[in-house]
Design a protein around this motif. Structure first.
Motif, mmCIF file in Angstrom:
data_model
loop_
_atom_site.group_PDB
_atom_site.id
_atom_site.type_symbol
_atom_site.label_atom_id
_atom_site.label_comp_id
_atom_site.label_asym_id
_atom_site.label_seq_id
_atom_site.Cartn_x
_atom_site.Cartn_y
_atom_site.Cartn_z
ATOM 1 N N GLY A 167 0.815 -1.208 0.000
ATOM 2 C CA GLY A 167 0.000 0.000 0.000
ATOM 3 C C GLY A 167 0.851 1.261 0.000
ATOM 4 N N ALA A 168 1.894 1.252 0.836
ATOM 5 C CA ALA A 168 2.783 2.417 0.901
ATOM 6 C C ALA A 168 3.459 2.644 -0.447
ATOM 7 C CB ALA A 168 3.825 2.196 1.990
ATOM 8 N N PHE A 169 3.912 1.555 -1.081
ATOM 9 C CA PHE A 169 4.623 1.701 -2.349
ATOM 10 C C PHE A 169 3.697 2.199 -3.453
ATOM 11 C CE2 PHE A 169 7.482 -1.833 -0.657
ATOM 12 C CZ PHE A 169 8.313 -0.900 -0.071
ATOM 13 N N ILE A 170 2.448 1.728 -3.426
ATOM 14 C CA ILE A 170 1.505 2.186 -4.458
ATOM 15 C C ILE A 170 1.274 3.683 -4.306
ATOM 16 C CG2 ILE A 170 -0.888 2.029 -5.236
ATOM 17 C CD1 ILE A 170 -0.790 -0.938 -4.531
ATOM 18 N N THR A 171 1.108 4.139 -3.057
ATOM 19 C CA THR A 171 0.914 5.578 -2.844
ATOM 20 C C THR A 171 2.104 6.366 -3.373
ATOM 21 O OG1 THR A 171 -0.207 4.979 -0.819
ATOM 22 C CG2 THR A 171 0.268 7.295 -1.133
ATOM 23 N N TYR A 172 3.322 5.863 -3.076
ATOM 24 C CA TYR A 172 4.508 6.591 -3.521
ATOM 25 C C TYR A 172 4.568 6.619 -5.035
ATOM 26 C CZ TYR A 172 9.292 8.026 -4.123
ATOM 27 O OH TYR A 172 10.407 8.708 -4.489
ATOM 28 N N THR A 185 -5.802 -0.986 -3.311
ATOM 29 C CA THR A 185 -5.502 -2.109 -2.419
ATOM 30 C C THR A 185 -6.769 -2.817 -1.988
ATOM 31 O OG1 THR A 185 -3.811 -0.632 -1.617
ATOM 32 C CG2 THR A 185 -3.983 -2.737 -0.539
ATOM 33 N N PHE A 186 -7.859 -2.040 -1.859
ATOM 34 C CA PHE A 186 -9.162 -2.637 -1.549
ATOM 35 C C PHE A 186 -9.492 -3.713 -2.578
ATOM 36 C CE2 PHE A 186 -13.783 -2.655 -2.043
ATOM 37 C CZ PHE A 186 -14.236 -2.676 -0.739
ATOM 38 N N PHE A 187 -9.386 -3.343 -3.865
ATOM 39 C CA PHE A 187 -9.744 -4.310 -4.908
ATOM 40 C C PHE A 187 -8.684 -5.394 -5.045
ATOM 41 C CE2 PHE A 187 -12.513 -0.795 -6.172
ATOM 42 C CZ PHE A 187 -13.708 -1.499 -6.154
ATOM 43 N N LEU A 188 -7.429 -5.031 -4.793
ATOM 44 C CA LEU A 188 -6.342 -6.013 -4.873
ATOM 45 C C LEU A 188 -6.553 -7.115 -3.843
ATOM 46 C CD1 LEU A 188 -4.147 -5.512 -6.906
ATOM 47 C CD2 LEU A 188 -2.619 -4.861 -5.071
ATOM 48 N N ALA A 189 -6.843 -6.706 -2.604
ATOM 49 C CA ALA A 189 -7.036 -7.696 -1.543
ATOM 50 C C ALA A 189 -8.265 -8.538 -1.835
ATOM 51 C CB ALA A 189 -7.174 -7.003 -0.191
ATOM 52 N N MET A 190 -9.293 -7.885 -2.388
ATOM 53 C CA MET A 190 -10.503 -8.612 -2.724
ATOM 54 C C MET A 190 -10.196 -9.669 -3.788
ATOM 55 S SD MET A 190 -14.018 -6.945 -3.981
ATOM 56 C CE MET A 190 -15.211 -6.702 -2.706
ATOM 57 N N SER A 191 -9.391 -9.303 -4.790
ATOM 58 C CA SER A 191 -9.115 -10.277 -5.843
ATOM 59 C C SER A 191 -8.180 -11.370 -5.336
ATOM 60 C CB SER A 191 -8.548 -9.587 -7.081
ATOM 61 O OG SER A 191 -7.583 -8.659 -6.714
ATOM 62 N N ALA A 211 -4.902 -1.604 5.664
ATOM 63 C CA ALA A 211 -3.460 -1.834 5.581
ATOM 64 C C ALA A 211 -2.795 -0.791 4.702
ATOM 65 C CB ALA A 211 -3.188 -3.237 5.039
ATOM 66 N N ALA A 212 -3.431 -0.491 3.561
ATOM 67 C CA ALA A 212 -2.837 0.498 2.662
ATOM 68 C C ALA A 212 -2.784 1.862 3.325
ATOM 69 C CB ALA A 212 -3.648 0.570 1.373
ATOM 70 N N ALA A 213 -3.855 2.221 4.047
ATOM 71 C CA ALA A 213 -3.853 3.512 4.732
ATOM 72 C C ALA A 213 -2.732 3.557 5.763
ATOM 73 C CB ALA A 213 -5.208 3.734 5.406
ATOM 74 N N ILE A 264 -4.976 12.768 -3.391
ATOM 75 C CA ILE A 264 -5.730 11.905 -4.299
ATOM 76 C C ILE A 264 -5.055 10.542 -4.408
ATOM 77 C CG2 ILE A 264 -6.569 11.659 -6.658
ATOM 78 C CD1 ILE A 264 -6.577 14.752 -6.739
ATOM 79 N N SER A 265 -3.725 10.540 -4.441
ATOM 80 C CA SER A 265 -3.055 9.253 -4.615
ATOM 81 C C SER A 265 -3.214 8.394 -3.373
ATOM 82 C CB SER A 265 -1.583 9.440 -4.957
ATOM 83 O OG SER A 265 -0.906 10.017 -3.887
ATOM 84 N N PHE A 266 -3.318 9.042 -2.201
ATOM 85 C CA PHE A 266 -3.604 8.279 -0.979
ATOM 86 C C PHE A 266 -4.946 7.555 -1.120
ATOM 87 C CE2 PHE A 266 -5.554 8.143 3.284
ATOM 88 C CZ PHE A 266 -4.623 7.358 3.936
ATOM 89 N N LEU A 267 -5.947 8.319 -1.560
ATOM 90 C CA LEU A 267 -7.278 7.721 -1.732
ATOM 91 C C LEU A 267 -7.239 6.626 -2.790
ATOM 92 C CD1 LEU A 267 -9.683 10.780 -1.543
ATOM 93 C CD2 LEU A 267 -9.315 8.971 0.120
#
Lengths: 297, 364
Positions: free
Chosen positions: A46-51, A72-78, A201-203, A63-66
């Motif tokens: 999650g941290a890396f995606i935000t960066y 990550t919400f959809f990633l974890a779901m998949s 987790a991403a947050a 915006i990138s935080f959101l």
């Protein structure tokens, strides 16, 4: 004395982020009895995606935080959909081992990117001068981090207490068969639990990444510390996760502040949580708020 | 009661004792004896280079370690994410002696069988300690206890001056009947030692599963309440399982230290633990043949991944060390895919082939 309060403040900052990340872990455990060993890796991801979104894609950090939280919400779901859905009904032990495999996979994927080896830090977007109050200072990043964390934890607890989906999640954690019989789709709830865990987790990862900088080893260590936190709080208690997160943050800060450098010790903050974990498992295995399952033969 | 033990067919037993025999027919026994003889004789005829001998020795050490992991995760149904740390306990027991007495002290060079045993016992002691919470709790919390043991172990080695903060600690050359084992015959010598241990311990595990001490592990895994009602103590059984696993791991660690003539933290990290788990899962949890197939398969995969990383490194210039990225990726996928599609591991394929060949050319 101000040194003490300084440690208290930074302990609460780190602890609240522990609380947020432990929340997701507890959620998965509560709904499906699965220990998600890969949780630390999801935090780092999650941290890396935000960066990546902020710096490489050049999107504003808010915006990138959101966006990262949503991704990550959809990633974890998949992840749940692809790897774990077909294991429903298998012994829990194999599901947990699948999460160990996932941990290894995410590790490998991170090592493929520059994040695996290099250090990054988020561009500063808040005022640099810390707020000082009676000798105790707190940086703007920490303050904003704590505020976001508090809001998220509060909204999560509202979500579980009041919303229909939250109530159905609690129902599934209570009794799967009974909740199925009243029309709750258990696989959907599992998916949602993973998705929510990924979100929190991403947050947590993004916030801690802003405070400490992005280093895979550090984030990894931070992620694994979630285990002592949830064991201390009780694996199936959300309040426990919050309280234990803050306790663990304080313990780590005090250890780093008072133990390091004395008696030839250093780096104690890295090991103390695990020693506490072993002691807790020996003497109070259900943690501070966990449910005692009384079972006699 | 088959009068002729050579050509017995079918499964016909009149006593339980007969059913529990390791070898059902003398043909089985003969084939196994020939196989063992071949394992011990081939190095005399084919001189492999040190590089390949090291690979084979590594596989054998992993087999010893997997005996232990298989006992705790396969037979007793407890996840251990800290197996590399237990292997490390064995290796660092040796390193402690090396630091205290000097790396070529008589104890290390002459009394090495004793040292291997001592390392195994240290592993068992640590295993029992980590397993202790099992007396109080059920379920799979212990996975987290083993993980935290792994983290504590890494911290202790990395931060203590006594262990050179994870730098390599040297272990002296061992002495055999004819004198010190030289550089040329080092891997050759250890092949025989480890092979001997693999065979002896393999029989040990096989026999353990025929006694109540082994069967109680399976009973507690399958239904701990029923096991409790039958008079076993589920908690102590789990502690005992961890102690056994620790013993095998400790022996493997001591062998690793002697083989590499040094001990460093990089062989006992969390990634290594996951590799061990991958070996146990790929081989087949809860089966003895699995303990052989798993390490062989994973080590071969390991070599292939290294080749691939080298090959990719020549094409992609300026890329980072691909092997560090590809290895966890490959092992992770292997764990996940095997658990999803073949949870009984390669040992199951072996079983299918055996039953097919037994009846061949008939279908049933």
């Amino acid at each position: 004395m101000s040194y003490f309060f300084q440690l208290v403040v930074s302990g609460i900052v780190v602890g609240s982020i522990y609380a947020l990340s432990a929340l997701g872990f507890v959620l998965i455990y509560k709904s499906s009895r699965v220990l998600n060993i890969a949780h630390g890796q999801i935090i780092a991801a999650g941290a890396f995606i935000t960066y990546a979104l902020t710096v490489w894609a050049g999107i504003s950090i808010y915006i990138s935080f959101l966006l990262s939280v949503v991704i990550t919400f959809f990633l974890a779901m998949s992840v749940e959909r692809i790897f774990l859905r077909r294991l429903i009904g298998e012994p829990i032990i194999s599901v947990i081992m699948v999460t160990i495999g996932l941990m290894s996979i995410i590790d490998g994927l991170v090592y493929l990117t520059p994040f695996g080896t290099e250090n990054f830090s988020f561009p500063a977007f808040l005022p640099k001068t810390p707020i000082t109050f009676g000798g105790v200072s707190i940086s703007w990043t920490q303050l904003v981090g704590v505020i976001i964390t508090t809001i998220l934890i509060a909204s999560f607890s509202w979500f579980f207490k009041r919303s229909t989906i939250g109530v159905s999640m609690r129902a599934v954690s209570d009794d799967q068969l009974a909740s199925m019989s009243v029309g709750i789709s258990v696989p959907k709830v599992f998916g949602l639990a993973w998705a929510t865990a990924g979100l929190s987790a991403a947050a947590a990862g993004s916030i801690i990444g802003n405070i400490t900088g992005l280093n895979f080893d550090t984030l990894h260590a931070f992620g694994i510390t979630v285990f002592p936190v949830v064991i201390l709080g009780g694996l199936d208690s959300i309040i426990g996760a919050v309280v234990a997160g803050i306790i663990m943050g304080l313990i780590q800060q005090f250890a780093a502040g008072y133990l390091d450098g004395h008696w030839g010790l250093y780096g104690t903050a890295d090991v103390l949580p695990y020693i506490i974990l072993l002691v807790i498992l020996l003497f109070k295995p259900h943690g501070l708020f966990g449910i005692h399952e009384i079972e006699r033969v | 009661m088959s009068a002729n033990r050579w050509f017995a067919t079918g499964n016909f037993f009149t006593t339980y004792k007969e059913e529990q025999r390791i070898f059902l027919t003398n043909i089985d026994r003969l084939a196994f004896a020939l196989f063992l003889a071949a394992l011990f004789i081939w190095p005399l005829f084919f001189k492999l280079s040190n590089k390949y001998m090291l690979v084979i020795d590594n596989i054998l050490i992993a087999i010893v370690a997997i005996y232990g992991l298989n006992l705790v995760t396969g037979y007793a149904g407890l996840i251990s994410i800290g197996h590399a740390a237990f292997v490390g306990v064995g290796a660092y027991t040796l390193a402690t002696f090396s630091q205290l007495l000097g790396d070529s002290h008589v104890v290390i060079t002459h009394a090495w069988p004793l040292m291997i045993l001592v390392s195994g016992c240290m592993g068992a002691a640590f295993g029992a300690f980590v397993g202790l919470p099992a007396i109080r709790i059920k379920h799979l919390y212990l996975a987290i206890a083993t993980l935290s043991f792994q983290m504590i172990f890494q911290w202790v080695i990395n931060y203590l001056k006594f262990f050179d903060q994870g730098q390599t600690i040297y272990i002296g050359r061992v002495r055999w009947l004819t004198g010190f084992v030289g550089r040329d015959e080092h891997y050759f010598f250890w092949y025989y030692v480890i092979m001997f241990l693999v065979v002896v311990m393999g029989f040990g595990v096989r026999n353990l599963m025929r006694t109540r001490y082994g069967r109680c592990l399976i009973a507690v895994r399958d239904n701990d309440r029923a096991a409790d009602a039958m008079g076993m103590h589920p908690g102590f059984t789990k502690v005992y399982a961890f102690a056994l696993a620790g013993f095998f791991a400790g022996v493997a660690g001591a062998l690793h230290a002697y083989l590499y003539r040094g001990v460093g933290i990089e062989s006992f990290t969390l990634h290594q633990s996951i590799t061990y788990l991958a070996m146990a899962i790929v081989g087949g949890l809860g089966t003895l043949p699995g303990a052989f197939f798993g390490p062989i398969a994973i080590r071969l995969l390991d070599l292939q991944v290294e080749h691939l990383a080298e090959f990719a490194g020549t094409i992609l210039t300026g890329a980072m060390n691909l092997a560090t990225a590809l290895k966890p990726l490959a092992f992770g996928f292997v764990i996940v895919l095997f658990l999803m599609f073949e949870p009984r591991g390669i040992a199951n394929w072996w079983r299918i082939i055996r039953t097919y060949l037994k009846l061949w050319p008939f279908r049933y």
